[in-house]
Design a protein around this motif. Sequence first.
Motif, short mmCIF file in Angstrom:
data_model
loop_
_atom_site.label_atom_id
_atom_site.label_comp_id
_atom_site.label_asym_id
_atom_site.label_seq_id
_atom_site.Cartn_x
_atom_site.Cartn_y
_atom_site.Cartn_z
N ARG A 189 0.83 -1.20 0.00
CA ARG A 189 0.00 0.00 0.00
C ARG A 189 0.87 1.26 0.00
NH1 ARG A 189 -2.61 -0.91 4.40
NH2 ARG A 189 -4.43 -1.89 3.41
N ARG A 190 1.89 1.26 0.83
CA ARG A 190 2.78 2.43 0.89
C ARG A 190 3.50 2.64 -0.44
NH1 ARG A 190 3.79 0.20 6.04
NH2 ARG A 190 5.69 -0.82 5.29
N PHE A 191 3.92 1.55 -1.08
CA PHE A 191 4.61 1.67 -2.35
C PHE A 191 3.71 2.30 -3.41
CE2 PHE A 191 5.15 -0.54 -6.52
CZ PHE A 191 6.27 0.16 -6.95
N LEU B 147 0.91 3.98 -3.05
CA LEU B 147 0.43 5.31 -2.68
C LEU B 147 1.52 6.37 -2.79
CD1 LEU B 147 -1.88 7.03 -1.55
CD2 LEU B 147 -1.14 6.39 0.74
N ASN B 148 2.70 6.06 -2.29
CA ASN B 148 3.77 7.06 -2.22
C ASN B 148 4.64 7.12 -3.47
OD1 ASN B 148 2.96 7.65 0.42
ND2 ASN B 148 4.30 6.08 1.28
N GLU B 149 4.89 5.97 -4.09
CA GLU B 149 5.83 5.92 -5.21
C GLU B 149 5.14 6.07 -6.58
OE1 GLU B 149 9.08 5.75 -4.87
OE2 GLU B 149 9.17 5.41 -2.70
N PRO C 238 1.53 9.45 -7.31
CA PRO C 238 1.79 10.82 -7.76
C PRO C 238 2.01 10.96 -9.26
CG PRO C 238 3.04 10.33 -5.77
CD PRO C 238 2.47 9.03 -6.25
N GLU D 160 -4.09 -3.41 -4.12
CA GLU D 160 -3.50 -2.14 -3.67
C GLU D 160 -3.12 -1.25 -4.85
OE1 GLU D 160 -3.71 -1.09 -0.63
OE2 GLU D 160 -4.67 -3.02 -0.19
N GLN E 155 -4.86 2.34 -4.65
CA GLN E 155 -3.98 3.47 -4.33
C GLN E 155 -3.47 4.20 -5.56
OE1 GLN E 155 -4.16 3.92 -1.22
NE2 GLN E 155 -4.80 1.87 -0.62
#
Length: 392
Positions: free
Chosen positions: A17-19, A21-23, A26, A76, A80
Amino acid sequence: MRLIFDADHEQFRDAARRFFLNELAPHVERWREQGFVDRWAFEKAGSLGYLLTWADEKYGGAGMSDLRYEQILVEECVRQADIGIYFNLHSTVVAPYIAEIGDEAQRERFLPKAISGEHILAIAMTEPAAGSDLAGMRTKAVRAHDGEGDDWILNGSKIYISNGMQADVVVVAARTSSESKPESRHTIGLFIVEAGMAGFSRGKKLKKMGLPAQDTAELFFENVRVPAANVLGDPTRGFQHMARLLAKERLSLAMTSMAHAQTAFDLTLDFVKERQAFGRPIGAFQNSRFVLAQLRSELDAVQCFVDQCVLLANDRKLDADTGAKAKLLATDLEGRVIDACLQLHGGAGYMDEYRISRMYTDARVSRIFAGTNEIMKEIIGRGLGLDERAAR
């Protein structure tokens, strides 16, 4: 509550999820505008072990044969980032052809760079005059007769090929029999065509109704010489190989469609709680409550079935009929959910600044590719012994 995941799966989901969403998130708007996902995204996913998670460690994979990890990545990615990021095609649709049909030399040649993301994979089945009817394809491969081994000469074209513009390695289906007998329609071979091979070219990137971040192309093969080392398995049994692996491909699509539908539902639930009409949230109206209650119930029911299919695939018990059922149910539901969710957005749902608008057009193809839903019904019906030919 979904009962198929344990603590290890949830830990993996948190990282994934972090990957996404953050990577990746954007960059989604830019990728949708330019018409393809940057190569570095594949390489970044590969560096984190998010491509071909099932592949053996000796090729550079994580060796996680549990399909639930790929399912988590699909979910994900859609939630995301964007449904047009086709890591799932690369990992769960194309690569298994090389892993399961190819020989050890082919696995050693092609899997490591697919795992790292250095090479992007595609599969070429569909033709202008042969979509769901794979036996109707016209692309042909004949043995070379110049005394230089068991090479093949490939001629024809393919259309609507996902990852087509960027693919470094393409698994191409071609007819390998020149006989006109009915049984010869199923004499098909699978060939690995690599970028740069003489005679292999691509048309312009195709414009589509939806999925703009996913590059789609027409591919051309003019006397492409395919070495014997690039033939996948028996060149007369490709149809049987495709029939076996298409069940898992359709399950992969079902997982994606469910994630897309769930995301649309979540976005809409938030929207109807905030958007006001006649002095109260539109979610407080009976129609909104009833629509969302029905969708929630259907989503839960079909998700349970798709999750069960994932477990069947883990046990190698997923058959063609069941894969077709998962694809049919999930993609039909995806269309209904997103249509209803757009309606609950009102005029805002028609504006591209709202994600639901983009999801509506992105979802439409789900009922078409990997075999149309009408073909899924044919497969399921024949499994019930209702074959029209047998009735004559």
